[in-house]
Design a protein around this motif. Sequence first.
Motif, PDB file in Angstrom:
ATOM      1  N   MET A   1      14.648 -36.282  31.777  1.00  0.00           N
ATOM      2  CA  MET A   1      16.109 -36.366  31.697  1.00  0.00           C
ATOM      3  C   MET A   1      16.755 -35.808  32.960  1.00  0.00           C
ATOM      4  O   MET A   1      16.351 -34.761  33.464  1.00  0.00           O
ATOM      5  CB  MET A   1      16.615 -35.554  30.502  1.00  0.00           C
ATOM      6  N   LYS A   2      17.757 -36.518  33.441  1.00  0.00           N
ATOM      7  CA  LYS A   2      18.531 -36.012  34.569  1.00  0.00           C
ATOM      8  C   LYS A   2      19.465 -34.917  34.068  1.00  0.00           C
ATOM      9  O   LYS A   2      20.066 -35.053  33.001  1.00  0.00           O
ATOM     10  CB  LYS A   2      19.341 -37.147  35.202  1.00  0.00           C
ATOM     11  N   ALA A   3      19.575 -33.819  34.811  1.00  0.00           N
ATOM     12  CA  ALA A   3      20.337 -32.673  34.321  1.00  0.00           C
ATOM     13  C   ALA A   3      21.204 -32.065  35.415  1.00  0.00           C
ATOM     14  O   ALA A   3      21.142 -32.455  36.586  1.00  0.00           O
ATOM     15  CB  ALA A   3      19.365 -31.619  33.786  1.00  0.00           C
ATOM     16  N   ALA A   4      22.027 -31.110  34.998  1.00  0.00           N
ATOM     17  CA  ALA A   4      22.818 -30.305  35.933  1.00  0.00           C
ATOM     18  C   ALA A   4      22.801 -28.879  35.400  1.00  0.00           C
ATOM     19  O   ALA A   4      23.365 -28.599  34.344  1.00  0.00           O
ATOM     20  CB  ALA A   4      24.246 -30.827  36.035  1.00  0.00           C
ATOM     21  N   THR A   5      22.122 -27.988  36.116  1.00  0.00           N
ATOM     22  CA  THR A   5      22.034 -26.599  35.679  1.00  0.00           C
ATOM     23  C   THR A   5      23.137 -25.773  36.351  1.00  0.00           C
ATOM     24  O   THR A   5      24.001 -26.308  37.037  1.00  0.00           O
ATOM     25  CB  THR A   5      20.652 -26.010  36.007  1.00  0.00           C
ATOM     26  N   GLY A   6      23.076 -24.451  36.144  1.00  0.00           N
ATOM     27  CA  GLY A   6      24.148 -23.587  36.630  1.00  0.00           C
ATOM     28  C   GLY A   6      24.260 -23.499  38.140  1.00  0.00           C
ATOM     29  O   GLY A   6      23.267 -23.591  38.873  1.00  0.00           O
ATOM     30  N   GLU A   7      25.485 -23.312  38.594  1.00  0.00           N
ATOM     31  CA  GLU A   7      25.737 -23.078  40.008  1.00  0.00           C
ATOM     32  C   GLU A   7      25.104 -21.745  40.418  1.00  0.00           C
ATOM     33  O   GLU A   7      24.750 -20.931  39.563  1.00  0.00           O
ATOM     34  CB  GLU A   7      27.243 -23.030  40.279  1.00  0.00           C
ATOM     35  N   LYS A   8      25.015 -21.500  41.729  1.00  0.00           N
ATOM     36  CA  LYS A   8      24.393 -20.260  42.208  1.00  0.00           C
ATOM     37  C   LYS A   8      25.151 -19.026  41.734  1.00  0.00           C
ATOM     38  O   LYS A   8      24.568 -17.971  41.490  1.00  0.00           O
ATOM     39  CB  LYS A   8      24.294 -20.280  43.727  1.00  0.00           C
ATOM     40  N   LYS A   9      26.474 -19.133  41.585  1.00  0.00           N
ATOM     41  CA  LYS A   9      27.269 -17.992  41.121  1.00  0.00           C
ATOM     42  C   LYS A   9      27.162 -17.793  39.608  1.00  0.00           C
ATOM     43  O   LYS A   9      27.558 -16.747  39.085  1.00  0.00           O
ATOM     44  CB  LYS A   9      28.734 -18.165  41.530  1.00  0.00           C
ATOM     45  N   SER A  10      26.662 -18.805  38.899  1.00  0.00           N
ATOM     46  CA  SER A  10      26.476 -18.705  37.438  1.00  0.00           C
ATOM     47  C   SER A  10      25.193 -19.434  37.071  1.00  0.00           C
ATOM     48  O   SER A  10      25.229 -20.474  36.404  1.00  0.00           O
ATOM     49  CB  SER A  10      27.673 -19.308  36.702  1.00  0.00           C
ATOM     50  N   PRO A  11      24.054 -18.926  37.527  1.00  0.00           N
ATOM     51  CA  PRO A  11      22.778 -19.645  37.355  1.00  0.00           C
ATOM     52  C   PRO A  11      22.284 -19.725  35.929  1.00  0.00           C
ATOM     53  O   PRO A  11      22.606 -18.888  35.086  1.00  0.00           O
ATOM     54  CB  PRO A  11      21.813 -18.811  38.215  1.00  0.00           C
ATOM     55  N   THR A  12      21.508 -20.749  35.678  1.00  0.00           N
ATOM     56  CA  THR A  12      20.804 -20.872  34.409  1.00  0.00           C
ATOM     57  C   THR A  12      19.645 -19.880  34.438  1.00  0.00           C
ATOM     58  O   THR A  12      18.864 -19.871  35.391  1.00  0.00           O
ATOM     59  CB  THR A  12      20.260 -22.299  34.227  1.00  0.00           C
ATOM     60  N   PRO A  13      19.531 -19.017  33.425  1.00  0.00           N
ATOM     61  CA  PRO A  13      18.467 -18.007  33.432  1.00  0.00           C
ATOM     62  C   PRO A  13      17.078 -18.633  33.360  1.00  0.00           C
ATOM     63  O   PRO A  13      16.858 -19.590  32.619  1.00  0.00           O
ATOM     64  CB  PRO A  13      18.767 -17.169  32.188  1.00  0.00           C
ATOM     65  N   LYS A  14      16.159 -18.058  34.132  1.00  0.00           N
ATOM     66  CA  LYS A  14      14.782 -18.538  34.114  1.00  0.00           C
ATOM     67  C   LYS A  14      13.972 -17.738  33.101  1.00  0.00           C
ATOM     68  O   LYS A  14      14.268 -16.586  32.806  1.00  0.00           O
ATOM     69  CB  LYS A  14      14.162 -18.405  35.504  1.00  0.00           C
TER      70      LYS A  14
END
Length: 206
Positions: A107-120
């Motif tokens: 699936m094509k996605a869009a995760t968080g920006e650098k200022k609000s990242p998606t947690p790893k």
Amino acid sequence: MKNKKIITAVIALIGSVMIGFVVFVVNSNNTHTVEAEQKSAKVVKKAKKTEKAKKLAEKKKILNEWKHPSEAKDYPDLNKHQNAYLEVSIPEQRVYVKDGKKTLYTMKAATGEKKSPTPKGTFEIQNRGDSFYNESSKEGANYWTSFKDWGVYLFHSVPTDKNGKYVESEAHKLGKRSSHGCVRLTIPDAKWINASVPDGMKVVVK
């Protein structure tokens, strides 16, 4: 003398016929040449029109990809893949439905920006719902499925406004880091996860 005049007349007649034939052949060749050129021009024009139509169709497809499944195949039957899990790739901006090392769907996605990242890390599917709207961020979405902090970090559709209308300028950002930390997906992809992925399924974000 009479025979000479007859011969001369015959020669003149033959000459006239030959000239007429030559003129006919030249005109005929010119006609065929013009027809060939016209036909060639029509073929070129048709080819250009077809190419233009293909480019427009491709452009339209790209602009509307957020409305469609990411792949032109059926979503996997998770009943046949008891060990399936979701892998979110931040560098690739993709969500992979996996069973072991095998990728069942991408699936094509869009995760968080650098200022609000998606947690790893490694998480699991928690609660879910049909839609939400966040007044502070002035943004909502449909088909949300939480994977961390019970409603804070979600898989969900491309964004909606306060009236529930999809924000196309944001929808076109799939494939780029552009969210507030959640994982944005196309509408059908988000809906499938919301409806088909069971509670407790492993989610790996890396």
